[in-house]
Enzyme design. Structure first.
Site, mmCIF file in Angstrom:
data_model
loop_
_atom_site.group_PDB
_atom_site.id
_atom_site.type_symbol
_atom_site.label_atom_id
_atom_site.label_comp_id
_atom_site.label_asym_id
_atom_site.label_seq_id
_atom_site.Cartn_x
_atom_site.Cartn_y
_atom_site.Cartn_z
ATOM 1 C CG ASP A 160 -2.462 1.043 0.828
ATOM 2 O OD1 ASP A 160 -3.331 0.338 0.637
ATOM 3 O OD2 ASP A 160 -1.765 2.153 1.152
ATOM 4 C CB SER A 217 -13.607 8.310 -4.478
ATOM 5 O OG SER A 217 -14.237 10.631 -4.430
ATOM 6 C CE1 TYR A 234 -13.072 4.344 -8.682
ATOM 7 C CE2 TYR A 234 -14.644 3.621 -10.258
ATOM 8 C CZ TYR A 234 -13.417 3.318 -9.160
ATOM 9 O OH TYR A 234 -13.634 1.971 -8.393
ATOM 10 C CB VAL A 287 -23.146 6.939 0.485
ATOM 11 C CG1 VAL A 287 -24.002 5.680 0.310
ATOM 12 C CG2 VAL A 287 -24.207 7.672 1.609
ATOM 13 N NE ARG A 321 -25.003 4.980 -6.793
ATOM 14 C CZ ARG A 321 -25.462 5.871 -7.037
ATOM 15 N NH1 ARG A 321 -27.045 5.296 -7.230
ATOM 16 N NH2 ARG A 321 -24.944 6.623 -7.093
HETATM 17 C C1 UD2 Z 1 -19.174 3.904 -5.722
HETATM 18 C C2 UD2 Z 1 -18.071 3.497 -5.690
HETATM 19 C C3 UD2 Z 1 -17.164 3.225 -6.952
HETATM 20 C C4 UD2 Z 1 -17.774 2.651 -8.228
HETATM 21 C C5 UD2 Z 1 -19.720 3.515 -8.573
HETATM 22 C C6 UD2 Z 1 -19.568 2.840 -9.172
HETATM 23 C C7 UD2 Z 1 -18.104 3.585 -3.125
HETATM 24 C C8 UD2 Z 1 -17.151 3.960 -1.926
HETATM 25 N N1 UD2 Z 1 -17.791 4.399 -4.467
HETATM 26 O O1 UD2 Z 1 -19.716 5.348 -5.801
HETATM 27 O O2 UD2 Z 1 -16.612 3.601 -6.116
HETATM 28 O O3 UD2 Z 1 -18.012 1.463 -7.683
HETATM 29 O O4 UD2 Z 1 -20.327 2.411 -6.708
HETATM 30 O O5 UD2 Z 1 -21.052 3.626 -10.015
HETATM 31 O O6 UD2 Z 1 -18.558 2.149 -2.710
HETATM 32 N N2 UD2 Z 1 -24.004 10.547 -1.315
HETATM 33 C C9 UD2 Z 1 -24.728 10.981 -1.197
HETATM 34 N N3 UD2 Z 1 -24.412 11.911 0.852
HETATM 35 C C10 UD2 Z 1 -22.911 11.921 0.800
HETATM 36 C C11 UD2 Z 1 -21.946 10.850 0.687
HETATM 37 C C12 UD2 Z 1 -23.231 10.225 -1.095
HETATM 38 O O7 UD2 Z 1 -26.079 11.523 -0.647
HETATM 39 O O8 UD2 Z 1 -22.418 12.208 2.142
HETATM 40 C C13 UD2 Z 1 -24.594 10.109 -2.581
HETATM 41 C C14 UD2 Z 1 -24.021 10.093 -3.547
HETATM 42 O O9 UD2 Z 1 -24.238 11.008 -4.346
HETATM 43 C C15 UD2 Z 1 -24.374 9.074 -4.705
HETATM 44 C C16 UD2 Z 1 -24.466 7.879 -3.358
HETATM 45 O O10 UD2 Z 1 -24.807 8.427 -2.172
HETATM 46 O O11 UD2 Z 1 -25.680 9.269 -5.174
HETATM 47 C C17 UD2 Z 1 -23.911 6.769 -3.602
HETATM 48 O O12 UD2 Z 1 -22.676 7.273 -3.377
HETATM 49 P P1 UD2 Z 1 -21.252 6.511 -3.032
HETATM 50 O O13 UD2 Z 1 -20.191 7.612 -3.205
HETATM 51 O O14 UD2 Z 1 -21.358 6.309 -1.460
HETATM 52 O O15 UD2 Z 1 -20.462 5.862 -3.770
HETATM 53 P P2 UD2 Z 1 -20.897 5.643 -6.099
HETATM 54 O O16 UD2 Z 1 -21.684 5.400 -6.280
HETATM 55 O O17 UD2 Z 1 -20.942 7.601 -6.105
#
Ligand code: UD2
Length: 313
Positions: free
Chosen positions: A32, A79, A142, A186, A210
């Site tokens: 890492d 991210s 990403y 999230v 999700r």
């Molecule tokens: C996830 C994966 C990413 C990629 C992607 C594929 C994680 C951390 N990231 O991104 O690596 O594989 O899926 O599409 O698993 N949100 C809020 N409030 C917050 C944070 C996030 O509303 O404080 C929302 C965000 O805008 C999104 C959802 O929660 O709609 C999920 O966000 P995320 O960052 O956990 O994961 P995602 O789906 O963007």
């Protein structure tokens, strides 16, 4: 005894795979660069031979691959928003490093590479569930970078005979996921903030959904992929998820009752590069590696909240 290499071993998923390998008595090396991995994640992994290093350097890859049978390649910039802010670094970490690792694996005689792909490859296509035969449609740096990594995996299987296999992760959550950055997943952010009684923000209307996968099932699938017969998995790409989806508003409700949170979410504009719905078809992983999720969402959330509560992060 077969030797395993875990890249991103101080990260959430890497450390969880390393812990499972150690628990069953396997010999593990981890690497890492601590860009997003955390030193405290190595606590409990003392039996692992750990090296601090960066896979963007070919010489590091060659050195860390020596004597290894199977690699779990988890190191990445994970991210979506971070990749939007800095696409060049996202490419270096997700593409250059992956190609270096594959080439070093070939040169040093590694047999198998299990790669952390991403459901981001599907983009925001409206078809649900997402299945592997769909055309990729990356909509963030990403996603493009992870897809390039996948393509290199397939090429190395086809041209060089390396046993590569890609697991396309859908939102993974659970113990050890870092909750402290605004780039964090999230679930980790919500768990930490709700336990601390802090304000949480939902980007968009909260009706985005999700396919949240508990870490233990991700580890299980990785171990299955590492031991499946080569003729079943070499050069394959498969979804790794649960086959169910839930909205952020529903997650908020469940976490409120598990944490005792009394607040309400603040709603903010959707994030750039965000996808609306994500749901996996998991038939292929069932067929090729015998994968079946074992932990349902409720149980996964219960364990996750208990872990953050005990960790006091
Ligand atoms: C996830 C994966 C990413 C990629 C992607 C594929 C994680 C951390 N990231 O991104 O690596 O594989 O899926 O599409 O698993 N949100 C809020 N409030 C917050 C944070 C996030 O509303 O404080 C929302 C965000 O805008 C999104 C959802 O929660 O709609 C999920 O966000 P995320 O960052 O956990 O994961 P995602 O789906 O963007």
């Amino acid at each position: 005894m077969a030797k395993y290499l875990v890249t991103g071993a101080a990260g959430f998923i890497g450390r969880s795979i390393a812990a499972a390998l150690i628990a069953r008595g396997d010999s593990v090396r981890g690497i890492d660069n601590f860009l997003s991995g955390k030193r405290q994640n190595l606590i409990g992994l003392e039996e692992m031979e750990f090296r601090e290093g960066d896979l963007r350097k070919y010489a590091t890859c060659a050195s860390v691959c020596r004597g290894v049978d199977t690699i779990f390649h988890e190191a990445a910039l994970v991210s979506v928003p971070q990749s939007v802010a800095d696409p060049i670094t996202a490419n270096a970490i997700c593409v250059d490093a992956t190609l270096n690792l594959l080439e070093a694996a070939r040169e040093t005689g590694v047999r198998r590479v299990v790669f952390a792909g991403s459901s981001a490859a599907y983009g925001d296509s409206e078809t649900l569930p997402k299945h592997e035969a769909m055309l990729p449609n990356p909509i963030s740096p990403y996603a493009s970078a992870k897809l390039a990594g996948e393509n290199y995996m397939r090429v190395y299987a086809r041209i060089y005979g390396l046993e590569t296999v890609v697991l396309r992760y859908f939102n993974v959550f659970g113990p050890y996921q870092d909750p402290t950055s605004h780039y964090s997943g999230v679930m980790a952010i919500f768990c930490r903030k709700m336990l601390a009684g802090e304000q949480i923000t939902i980007f968009g209307d909260g009706e985005q959904s999700r396919d949240f996968t508990y870490i233990e099932d991700v580890v299980l699938a990785n171990l299955l992929a590492a031991s499946a017969p080569a003729d079943k998995i070499a050069g394959q790409v498969m979804n790794l998820a649960t086959g169910g989806r839930v909205t952020l508003n529903e997650i908020f409700e469940t976490l409120s009752s598990l944490t005792g949170y009394k607040g309400t979410p603040e709603y903010a504009p959707p994030r750039s590069g965000d996808i609306r719905h994500s749901l996996a078809d998991i038939c292929l992983a069932r067929e090729l590696i015998g994968y079946q999720p074992t932990i349902d969402l409720q149980e996964g959330l219960r364990r996750t909240v208990a872990w953050y509560r005990a960790a006091g992060i």
